[in-house]
Design an enzyme around this catalytic site. Structure first.
Site, PDB file in Angstrom:
ATOM      1  CE1 TYR A  49      -3.897  -1.314  -0.252  1.00 12.24           C
ATOM      2  CE2 TYR A  49      -3.552  -2.641   1.627  1.00 12.24           C
ATOM      3  CZ  TYR A  49      -4.460  -2.476   0.530  1.00 12.24           C
ATOM      4  OH  TYR A  49      -5.500  -3.204   0.339  1.00 12.24           O
ATOM      5  CG  ASN A 112     -12.646  -2.003   1.653  1.00 13.94           C
ATOM      6  OD1 ASN A 112     -11.581  -2.803   1.542  1.00 13.94           O
ATOM      7  ND2 ASN A 112     -12.410  -1.077   0.612  1.00 13.94           N
TER       8      ASN A 112
HETATM    9  P1  CMP Z   1      -8.175  -1.081  -1.327  1.00 13.33           P
HETATM   10  O1  CMP Z   1      -8.872  -1.356  -2.593  1.00 13.33           O
HETATM   11  O2  CMP Z   1      -7.493  -2.177  -0.882  1.00 13.33           O
HETATM   12  O3  CMP Z   1      -7.101   0.226  -1.367  1.00 13.33           O
HETATM   13  C1  CMP Z   1      -6.887   1.061  -0.352  1.00 13.33           C
HETATM   14  C2  CMP Z   1      -7.431   0.621   0.922  1.00 13.33           C
HETATM   15  O4  CMP Z   1      -7.464   1.757   1.884  1.00 13.33           O
HETATM   16  C3  CMP Z   1      -8.934   0.380   0.375  1.00 13.33           C
HETATM   17  O5  CMP Z   1      -9.140  -0.674  -0.113  1.00 13.33           O
HETATM   18  C4  CMP Z   1      -9.382   0.701   2.003  1.00 13.33           C
HETATM   19  O6  CMP Z   1      -9.397  -0.644   2.668  1.00 13.33           O
HETATM   20  C5  CMP Z   1      -8.645   1.678   2.664  1.00 13.33           C
HETATM   21  N1  CMP Z   1      -9.144   2.893   2.471  1.00 13.33           N
HETATM   22  C6  CMP Z   1      -9.478   3.732   1.448  1.00 13.33           C
HETATM   23  N2  CMP Z   1      -9.872   4.778   1.639  1.00 13.33           N
HETATM   24  C7  CMP Z   1      -9.999   4.944   3.010  1.00 13.33           C
HETATM   25  C8  CMP Z   1     -10.466   5.949   3.911  1.00 13.33           C
HETATM   26  N3  CMP Z   1     -10.863   7.205   3.551  1.00 13.33           N
HETATM   27  N4  CMP Z   1     -10.470   5.854   5.109  1.00 13.33           N
HETATM   28  C9  CMP Z   1      -9.887   4.608   5.890  1.00 13.33           C
HETATM   29  N5  CMP Z   1      -9.380   3.309   4.973  1.00 13.33           N
HETATM   30  C10 CMP Z   1      -9.350   3.686   3.651  1.00 13.33           C
END
Ligand code: CMP
Length: 137
Positions: A49, A112
């Protein structure tokens, strides 16, 4: 044919949703080429990430992604990257369409339930982060 990379995240693995999510994936045109359960190390999560390093949610995201096992997978199909993103639904489950994985299962914008590559280029990078060529069958 195109490949994409998927993670079934700790919140979904904890709730025994691997099979439910894979049923949705397999009901679409996507095939699961490879699948394994593992713990991400802190270092792996930080590298994976890295693009979000400056975001306020980065530390929390790394902590969440290392809080339990994940299921990492390689999916294949026509337009696999875009198709899987459609099946997943919006990052924020409050904005996800009916019938999508995140609408059904995600707990929050962070927890998510699933990750999917956002481009073919990133899919290649993410797949090679976890799988060798001989594991994709
Ligand atoms: P993902 O598609 O794995 O890509 C980045 C991840 O960061 C995302 O899914 C979420 O799990 C997390 N994420 C993205 N936006 C937010 C936010 N505003 N607050 C907390 N977590 C986030």
């Amino acid at each position: 044919m195109q490949k994409t990379f998927s993670i079934i995240k700790p919140d979904a693995v904890k709730r025994n949703l691997i099979g439910h999510i894979n049923q949705i994936i397999e009901s679409s045109e996507l095939k699961i080429l490879a699948s394994k359960k593992l713990y991400l190390t802190k270092k792996q999560a930080e590298i994976f990430y890295e693009v979000h390093k400056e975001r306020p949610f980065f530390d929390s995201l790394v902590e969440y992604m290392t809080s339990g096992p994940v299921q990492v997978q390689v999916l294949e199909g026509n337009n696999a990257v875009a198709n899987y993103r459609k099946i997943m639904g919006a990052t924020n489950p409050a904005e996800a369409e009916e019938g999508t994985i995140r609408k059904q299962y995600a707990e929050s914008i962070e927890a998510n339930s699933v990750h999917g590559s956002d481009s073919e280029e990133n899919a290649k990078i993410e797949i090679s982060f976890f799988f060798s060529g001989s594991e994709l069958v």
